[in-house]
Design an enzyme around this catalytic site. Structure first.
Site, PDB file in Angstrom:
ATOM      1  N   LYS A 178      -6.756  27.258   8.287  1.00 14.45           N
ATOM      2  CA  LYS A 178      -5.339  27.086   8.639  1.00 14.45           C
ATOM      3  C   LYS A 178      -4.833  25.732   8.154  1.00 14.45           C
ATOM      4  O   LYS A 178      -3.760  25.633   7.557  1.00 14.45           O
ATOM      5  CB  LYS A 178      -5.163  27.188  10.160  1.00 14.45           C
ATOM      6  CG  LYS A 178      -3.805  26.671  10.636  1.00 14.45           C
ATOM      7  CD  LYS A 178      -3.686  26.603  12.144  1.00 14.45           C
ATOM      8  CE  LYS A 178      -4.314  25.436  12.826  1.00 14.45           C
ATOM      9  NZ  LYS A 178      -3.500  24.213  12.935  1.00 14.45           N
TER      10      LYS A 178
ATOM     11  N   ARG B 123       4.137  21.079  14.401  1.00 16.17           N
ATOM     12  CA  ARG B 123       4.364  19.742  13.871  1.00 16.17           C
ATOM     13  C   ARG B 123       4.041  19.640  12.388  1.00 16.17           C
ATOM     14  O   ARG B 123       4.598  18.796  11.686  1.00 16.17           O
ATOM     15  CB  ARG B 123       3.517  18.733  14.647  1.00 16.17           C
ATOM     16  CG  ARG B 123       3.709  18.867  16.127  1.00 16.17           C
ATOM     17  CD  ARG B 123       2.754  17.995  16.846  1.00 16.17           C
ATOM     18  NE  ARG B 123       3.083  16.602  16.618  1.00 16.17           N
ATOM     19  CZ  ARG B 123       4.013  15.940  17.263  1.00 16.17           C
ATOM     20  NH1 ARG B 123       4.723  16.548  18.187  1.00 16.17           N
ATOM     21  NH2 ARG B 123       4.245  14.681  17.012  1.00 16.17           N
TER      22      ARG B 123
ATOM     23  N   ARG C 106       1.599  11.654  18.591  1.00  9.75           N
ATOM     24  CA  ARG C 106       1.651  12.196  17.234  1.00  9.75           C
ATOM     25  C   ARG C 106       2.931  11.852  16.455  1.00  9.75           C
ATOM     26  O   ARG C 106       3.674  12.737  16.034  1.00  9.75           O
ATOM     27  CB  ARG C 106       1.423  13.717  17.248  1.00  9.75           C
ATOM     28  CG  ARG C 106       0.143  14.093  17.946  1.00  9.75           C
ATOM     29  CD  ARG C 106      -0.181  15.537  17.797  1.00  9.75           C
ATOM     30  NE  ARG C 106      -0.618  15.885  16.459  1.00  9.75           N
ATOM     31  CZ  ARG C 106      -0.794  17.130  16.048  1.00  9.75           C
ATOM     32  NH1 ARG C 106      -0.543  18.133  16.852  1.00  9.75           N
ATOM     33  NH2 ARG C 106      -1.207  17.358  14.823  1.00  9.75           N
TER      34      ARG C 106
ATOM     35  N   ASP D 260     -10.927  18.355  16.504  1.00  7.54           N
ATOM     36  CA  ASP D 260     -10.576  19.764  16.722  1.00  7.54           C
ATOM     37  C   ASP D 260     -11.752  20.585  17.262  1.00  7.54           C
ATOM     38  O   ASP D 260     -11.596  21.773  17.550  1.00  7.54           O
ATOM     39  CB  ASP D 260     -10.054  20.400  15.421  1.00  7.54           C
ATOM     40  CG  ASP D 260      -8.685  19.869  15.030  1.00  7.54           C
ATOM     41  OD1 ASP D 260      -8.036  19.214  15.872  1.00  7.54           O
ATOM     42  OD2 ASP D 260      -8.261  20.101  13.888  1.00  7.54           O
TER      43      ASP D 260
ATOM     44  N   ILE E  37      -9.220  10.033  18.399  1.00 11.89           N
ATOM     45  CA  ILE E  37      -8.111  10.371  17.489  1.00 11.89           C
ATOM     46  C   ILE E  37      -6.804  10.587  18.262  1.00 11.89           C
ATOM     47  O   ILE E  37      -5.761  10.083  17.857  1.00 11.89           O
ATOM     48  CB  ILE E  37      -8.444  11.634  16.655  1.00 11.89           C
ATOM     49  CG1 ILE E  37      -9.818  11.508  15.986  1.00 11.89           C
ATOM     50  CG2 ILE E  37      -7.341  11.919  15.628  1.00 11.89           C
ATOM     51  CD1 ILE E  37      -9.940  10.446  14.920  1.00 11.89           C
TER      52      ILE E  37
ATOM     53  N   ARG F 176      -2.164  30.664  17.316  1.00 12.60           N
ATOM     54  CA  ARG F 176      -1.638  29.755  16.295  1.00 12.60           C
ATOM     55  C   ARG F 176      -2.680  29.480  15.218  1.00 12.60           C
ATOM     56  O   ARG F 176      -2.337  29.193  14.076  1.00 12.60           O
ATOM     57  CB  ARG F 176      -1.257  28.410  16.924  1.00 12.60           C
ATOM     58  CG  ARG F 176      -0.066  28.488  17.830  1.00 12.60           C
ATOM     59  CD  ARG F 176       0.298  27.120  18.308  1.00 12.60           C
ATOM     60  NE  ARG F 176       0.495  26.232  17.160  1.00 12.60           N
ATOM     61  CZ  ARG F 176       0.722  24.941  17.248  1.00 12.60           C
ATOM     62  NH1 ARG F 176       0.793  24.372  18.430  1.00 12.60           N
ATOM     63  NH2 ARG F 176       0.876  24.208  16.182  1.00 12.60           N
TER      64      ARG F 176
HETATM   65  C1  EPZ Z   1      -4.260  17.079  11.455  1.00 14.40           C
HETATM   66  O1  EPZ Z   1      -3.143  16.686  12.236  1.00 14.40           O
HETATM   67  C2  EPZ Z   1      -4.603  18.481  11.880  1.00 14.40           C
HETATM   68  N1  EPZ Z   1      -3.464  19.345  11.604  1.00 14.40           N
HETATM   69  C3  EPZ Z   1      -4.967  18.489  13.356  1.00 14.40           C
HETATM   70  O2  EPZ Z   1      -5.369  19.801  13.708  1.00 14.40           O
HETATM   71  C4  EPZ Z   1      -6.144  17.527  13.578  1.00 14.40           C
HETATM   72  O3  EPZ Z   1      -6.428  17.451  14.944  1.00 14.40           O
HETATM   73  C5  EPZ Z   1      -5.788  16.148  13.050  1.00 14.40           C
HETATM   74  O4  EPZ Z   1      -5.367  16.222  11.664  1.00 14.40           O
HETATM   75  C6  EPZ Z   1      -6.943  15.165  13.115  1.00 14.40           C
HETATM   76  O5  EPZ Z   1      -8.039  15.651  12.410  1.00 14.40           O
HETATM   77  C7  EPZ Z   1      -3.270  19.810  10.373  1.00 14.40           C
HETATM   78  O6  EPZ Z   1      -4.012  19.537   9.456  1.00 14.40           O
HETATM   79  C8  EPZ Z   1      -2.117  20.718  10.173  1.00 14.40           C
HETATM   80  P1  EPZ Z   1      -3.304  12.784  11.938  1.00 14.40           P
HETATM   81  P2  EPZ Z   1      -2.318  15.394  11.852  1.00 14.40           P
HETATM   82  O7  EPZ Z   1      -2.012  12.419  11.278  1.00 14.40           O
HETATM   83  O8  EPZ Z   1      -2.342  15.221  10.402  1.00 14.40           O
HETATM   84  C9  EPZ Z   1      -1.806   9.041  14.477  1.00 14.40           C
HETATM   85  C10 EPZ Z   1      -5.487  21.712  15.087  1.00 14.40           C
HETATM   86  O9  EPZ Z   1      -5.921  21.908  16.241  1.00 14.40           O
HETATM   87  N2  EPZ Z   1      -0.672   8.978  13.539  1.00 14.40           N
HETATM   88  O10 EPZ Z   1      -4.544  12.693  11.150  1.00 14.40           O
HETATM   89  O11 EPZ Z   1      -0.995  15.514  12.539  1.00 14.40           O
HETATM   90  C11 EPZ Z   1      -1.765  10.310  15.322  1.00 14.40           C
HETATM   91  O12 EPZ Z   1      -0.899  10.179  16.436  1.00 14.40           O
HETATM   92  C12 EPZ Z   1      -4.655  20.486  14.760  1.00 14.40           C
HETATM   93  O13 EPZ Z   1      -5.671  22.505  14.148  1.00 14.40           O
HETATM   94  C13 EPZ Z   1       0.232   7.948  13.611  1.00 14.40           C
HETATM   95  O14 EPZ Z   1       0.122   7.053  14.465  1.00 14.40           O
HETATM   96  O15 EPZ Z   1      -3.153  14.260  12.525  1.00 14.40           O
HETATM   97  C14 EPZ Z   1      -3.223  10.448  15.698  1.00 14.40           C
HETATM   98  O16 EPZ Z   1      -3.505   9.646  16.799  1.00 14.40           O
HETATM   99  C15 EPZ Z   1      -4.268  19.704  15.968  1.00 14.40           C
HETATM  100  N3  EPZ Z   1       1.286   7.931  12.731  1.00 14.40           N
HETATM  101  C16 EPZ Z   1      -3.956   9.934  14.454  1.00 14.40           C
HETATM  102  O17 EPZ Z   1      -2.997   9.128  13.752  1.00 14.40           O
HETATM  103  C17 EPZ Z   1       1.448   8.895  11.787  1.00 14.40           C
HETATM  104  O18 EPZ Z   1       2.415   8.822  11.016  1.00 14.40           O
HETATM  105  C18 EPZ Z   1      -4.471  11.014  13.501  1.00 14.40           C
HETATM  106  O19 EPZ Z   1      -3.433  11.963  13.274  1.00 14.40           O
HETATM  107  C19 EPZ Z   1       0.512   9.929  11.683  1.00 14.40           C
HETATM  108  C20 EPZ Z   1      -0.543   9.952  12.595  1.00 14.40           C
END
Ligand code: EPZ
Length: 418
Positions: free
Chosen positions: A22, A92, A121, A306, A328, A398
């Protein structure tokens, strides 16, 4: 709203196949906006988040056809470079269209995501990166408005925190920027590598995907491509835990064993027998008692956030105390309270959860709060005595395709009721 009714106690046995990823399919679909030519994607999973992304692409102006299981996208013209709140609030990952739209259409209007069940996030790093590439960004009425009427230009973007979709969004913006872009402290997840492969097949020049420095030489335009999405490593991991937690013997097929290395190590330390049975299958057997093993979530190749909830379910059945640290996301322990209602002994303190086991779980009514939390409750229910009813399974839909059918085929007593 659908529910799952699960009767625990059966050891799972046999093969469980894995779908396409996904989290790889979502950016791949968004990448089709970068070209007027058709992009055909194979192994797209039939899950709700994918349908949401397809709707978004249609709104933007793309044609989306599903033929023989493949998804064919054609964005000959961007009609409306906008991701509305109605879609972003349900997923998101909609923010993944921001980079492609600014790069291709010179502007984008994307709703800011609101709060989320697992943490704040924000998307500030996507915005920061696009600004480095020369986009002018304004925020009003809950929307991000990005404009680069004369195109983006290459730049160095240093992410001060590793972000998966942020890296993907910027990579998609940079492929059509003038000159070189260097992404530092980039995410190394397999989904980033898969996207880089698709973009390269479309004619992009990208080096270093899978490492923390990615170099992109912008090109004038991209062409069509045909690409197969990588296997879903989180779905694979969920089924591996299903084998271990039920004391069963499960072979997860159609997966990439290299992508689940951190989980394999933990399962082995906990006492399960894990063997790679072919290039794309892993067998998990857990005949004896399980031992508690501490775990900290990390970016790839560390232990995936995840899979944290599913691992917590496993640790309720292991002997001793396991400390689980979530690094994370700041609020990703909602499943702990639900597992406690089933009899688990879990104490959460900030980023840390302490799980004392083994505890005999008993079936109860529980509520799924997010996608992976719901998967963990299914796993807990598979070993609970009596009946568990899991509400709000739309969360699980989802990201998992027909999970109840796959588990039932391996011997689980699980059914979906309306
Ligand atoms: C991706 O989300 C995945 N989603 C998530 O999977 C996964 O949990 C996550 O990466 C971490 O591995 C997709 O790939 C569609 P991040 P993403 O940006 O990209 C902070 C699932 O269950 N951050 O790597 O949104 C954020 O708040 C989902 O399938 C900022 O501060 O995650 C978090 O604490 C849930 N500013 C950390 O970084 C930003 O601009 C990592 O988030 C972006 C992120």
């Amino acid at each position: 709203m659908d529910k799952f009714v699960i009767h625990g106690g059966n050891a799972l046995r046999g093969e469980i196949p894995v779908n396409g990823s996904k989290n790889s399919a979502l950016p791949a679909l968004a990448a089709a906006l970068l070209t007027a030519e058709p992009v055909t994607l194979h192994r797209i999973p039939h899950v709700r988040d994918i349908r949401t992304m397809q709707r978004l692409l249609v709104d933007v102006g793309a044609k989306v056809d599903i033929e023989d299981g493949a998804v064919r996208l054609e964005a000959s013209k961007i009609v409306s470079p906008e991701a509305p709140y109605e879609l972003v609030k349900t997923m998101r990952a909609s923010s993944l269209v921001l980079g492609p739209l600014v790069a291709r259409a010179g502007r984008a209007r994307v709703s800011l995501p609101g709060g989320c069940a697992i943490g704040a996030r924000p998307i500030n790093l996507h915005i920061f990166g696009l600004e480095q590439l020369g986009a002018r960004i304004e925020q009003s009425h809950g929307y991000i408005e990005a404009a680069a009427p004369n195109g983006l230009r290459g730049a160095t973007v240093h992410f001060d925190r590793i972000t998966v979709t942020g890296t993907e969004d910027l990579m998609m913006a940079a492929v059509l920027a003038k000159g070189e872009t260097v992404l530092r402290n980039a995410a190394r997840e397999p989904e980033v590598v898969d996207l880089a492969e698709l973009l390269s097949e479309m004619g992009a020049k990208i080096e270093g995907a899978g490492t923390s420095t990615i170099r992109i030489q912008g090109v004038e335009q991209l062409g069509g491509a045909e690409h197969t999405i990588i296997p879903d490593r989180i779905e694979a991991g969920t089924f591996m835990v299903a084998g271990a937690i039920t004391g069963g013997d499960v072979t997860v097929t159609g997966c990439n064993p290299e992508h689940v290395g951190a989980l394999v190590a933990k399962l082995q330390q906990a006492g399960a027998e894990v063997t790679q049975t072919s290039a794309d299958s892993v067998r998990v057997r857990a005949a004896g008692k399980l031992r508690s093993v501490d775990m900290t979530t990390e970016e790839f190749p560390g232990f995936a956030t995840d899979l944290q909830a599913q691992y917590m379910a496993l640790m309720t059945q292991a002997e001793g105390i396991a400390i689980i640290v979530e690094t994370i996301f700041e609020n990703r322990f909602m499943h702990a309270q639900e597992m406690a209602r089933m009899g688990a002994n879990i104490r959460v303190d900030g980023k840390q959860a302490m799980v004392a086991g083994p505890r005999a779980l008993s079936g109860a009514g529980v509520i799924a709060s997010d996608l992976r939390a719901s998967a963990s409750l299914v796993l807990a229910a598979l070993v609970a005595k009596g009946e568990t009813v899991i509400d709000r399974v739309y969360h699980i839909d989802r990201g998992y395709e027909k999970i109840e059918q796959k588990l039932a085929a391996a011997g689980a007593r699980i059914e979906r009721v309306e």
